[in-house]
Design an enzyme around this catalytic site. Structure first.
Site, PDB file in Angstrom:
ATOM      1  N   ALA A 188      -1.710   2.620  -4.785  1.00  0.00           N
ATOM      2  CA  ALA A 188      -1.309   4.024  -4.668  1.00  0.00           C
ATOM      3  C   ALA A 188      -1.536   4.533  -3.246  1.00  0.00           C
ATOM      4  CB  ALA A 188      -2.081   4.850  -5.698  1.00  0.00           C
ATOM      5  N   VAL A 240       0.858  -1.174   0.000  1.00  0.00           N
ATOM      6  CA  VAL A 240       0.000   0.000   0.000  1.00  0.00           C
ATOM      7  C   VAL A 240       0.899   1.229   0.000  1.00  0.00           C
ATOM      8  CG1 VAL A 240      -1.853   1.241   1.177  1.00  0.00           C
ATOM      9  CG2 VAL A 240      -1.746  -1.259   1.318  1.00  0.00           C
ATOM     10  N   CYS A 241       0.620   2.155  -0.894  1.00  0.00           N
ATOM     11  CA  CYS A 241       1.337   3.423  -0.960  1.00  0.00           C
ATOM     12  C   CYS A 241       2.850   3.170  -1.069  1.00  0.00           C
ATOM     13  CB  CYS A 241       0.969   4.267   0.259  1.00  0.00           C
ATOM     14  SG  CYS A 241       1.334   6.026   0.097  1.00  0.00           S
ATOM     15  N   THR A 242       3.644   3.803  -0.192  1.00  0.00           N
ATOM     16  CA  THR A 242       5.100   3.693  -0.298  1.00  0.00           C
ATOM     17  C   THR A 242       5.634   2.363   0.239  1.00  0.00           C
ATOM     18  OG1 THR A 242       5.320   4.915   1.787  1.00  0.00           O
ATOM     19  CG2 THR A 242       5.503   6.174  -0.269  1.00  0.00           C
ATOM     20  N   THR A 281       2.808   3.306  -6.921  1.00  0.00           N
ATOM     21  CA  THR A 281       2.814   3.791  -5.545  1.00  0.00           C
ATOM     22  C   THR A 281       2.107   5.136  -5.573  1.00  0.00           C
ATOM     23  OG1 THR A 281       4.205   4.269  -3.608  1.00  0.00           O
ATOM     24  CG2 THR A 281       5.075   4.949  -5.748  1.00  0.00           C
TER      25      THR A 281
END
Length: 320
Positions: free
Chosen positions: A157, A104-106, A124
């Site tokens: 993202a 998830v994300c970074t 990301t």
């Protein structure tokens, strides 16, 4: 029914919503269909971690004692900038054993640092895609989608897209009805298509500094069905077409044509999501003119047709 262990990795500086959002999805699915998911959290040494927002989270155990996961979920957060080497080493050794790898994300940076994204397509948070591509050139970074699936590896993202991805995985595991039940409990869409862009046309483009160009931007968003050729927009800004096109790109970072395309696509998406209008009516209201022109735009940008896009979002009666 096989129970799937979902192991969520924790570390100092983790984004709390990256952890709790997907976890609530899997927990909700377990309540809907008992015996399907087992949630477990683990930090490098089993000690509590402090999230980026200052919350303290107590893991279930240390990574060394964690059960072999079916789904290994790696959240993001400030802690991914200088990752704990114990964490990346554990991911490098144990990540390939998971049936599904999810970030998830970074969190994608942790998977990349462990070599688990090499040769794969990934995404990301849009603000960090450039850095991910620079620091890990072996990864094919796609900055547009809200999540990307490449084999058994899935990357998403920003924060809420982790929920979208988790719902997609629940739908894959348990079917649409179970995922819809969880989505309703969380008051979110069943799931946005993974190909959906991360942000709107207005966010994708910078706001022009000069008033005539800003006025044109606003006018385009309010009149997607109008004549939006460069010549027509230049006339509104009282500039020559050539001067307008050059100035628009300089100040917004995109061409007038691309901006118009994004606005029309976004307008059509909203109508498909929020109304029962027919596809032909929406195509005219969004400036496409014909359903076929709108279908081509959707397939090109989102990889899906307008009808399929609507089906994934809503179950509303349409007018022919």
């Amino acid at each position: 029914m096989t129970q799937r262990t979902v192991l969520v990795v924790l570390f100092d500086g983790v984004q709390s919503l990256d952890v709790t959002g997907p976890s609530e999805v899997f927990a909700g699915a377990e309540k809907h269909t008992p015996g399907t998911y087992r949630l477990c959290t683990a930090s490098p040494d089993g000690a509590p971690v402090r999230t980026g927002s200052g919350l303290t989270v107590v893991p279930d155990r240390a990574l060394s004692d964690a059960p072999g996961p079916h789904t290994l979920l790696v959240p993001g957060g400030e802690g991914t900038r200088r990752p704990d080497p114990r964490l990346t080493d554990w991911l490098r050794r144990h990540g390939p054993r998971a049936e599904r790898l999810v970030s998830v994300c970074t969190g994608a940076f942790l998977l990349a640092a462990a070599g688990l994204l090499d040769g794969r397509r990934a995404t990301t948070h849009w603000a960090h895609c450039g850095r991910l591509a620079r620091e890990h050139p072996a990864v094919e970074v796609d900055p547009d989608p809200i999540y990307v699936r490449d084999g058994h590896v899935a990357t998403s993202a920003g924060v809420t897209s982790g929920i979208d991805l988790a719902l997609a995985l629940v739908e894959e595991d348990l079917g649409r009805r179970a995922a819809l039940t969880v989505a309703r409990q969380l008051v979110v869409f069943l799931r946005r298509p993974g190909n959906q862009a991360q942000f709107s046309a207005q966010l994708a483009a910078q706001t022009a500094r000069r008033e005539p160009l800003r006025e044109v931007q606003h006018w385009v968003t309010e009149h997607p069905d109008a004549d939006l050729t460069v010549e027509a927009l230049a006339a509104r800004a009282a500039l020559s077409p050539r001067h307008f096109a050059r100035a628009f790109r300089t100040e917004t970072g995109t061409t007038p044509g691309r901006y118009v395309d994004r606005v029309r696509l976004e307008h059509a998406r909203r109508l498909l999501e929020d109304t029962g209008d027919g596809v032909e009516e929406i195509s005219r209201a969004s400036g496409y003119g014909t359903p076929e022109a709108m279908r081509r735009a959707f397939v090109r940008a989102l990889g899906t047709s307008p009808a399929e896009y609507r089906r994934r979002f809503r179950s509303v009666p349409t007018r022919s």
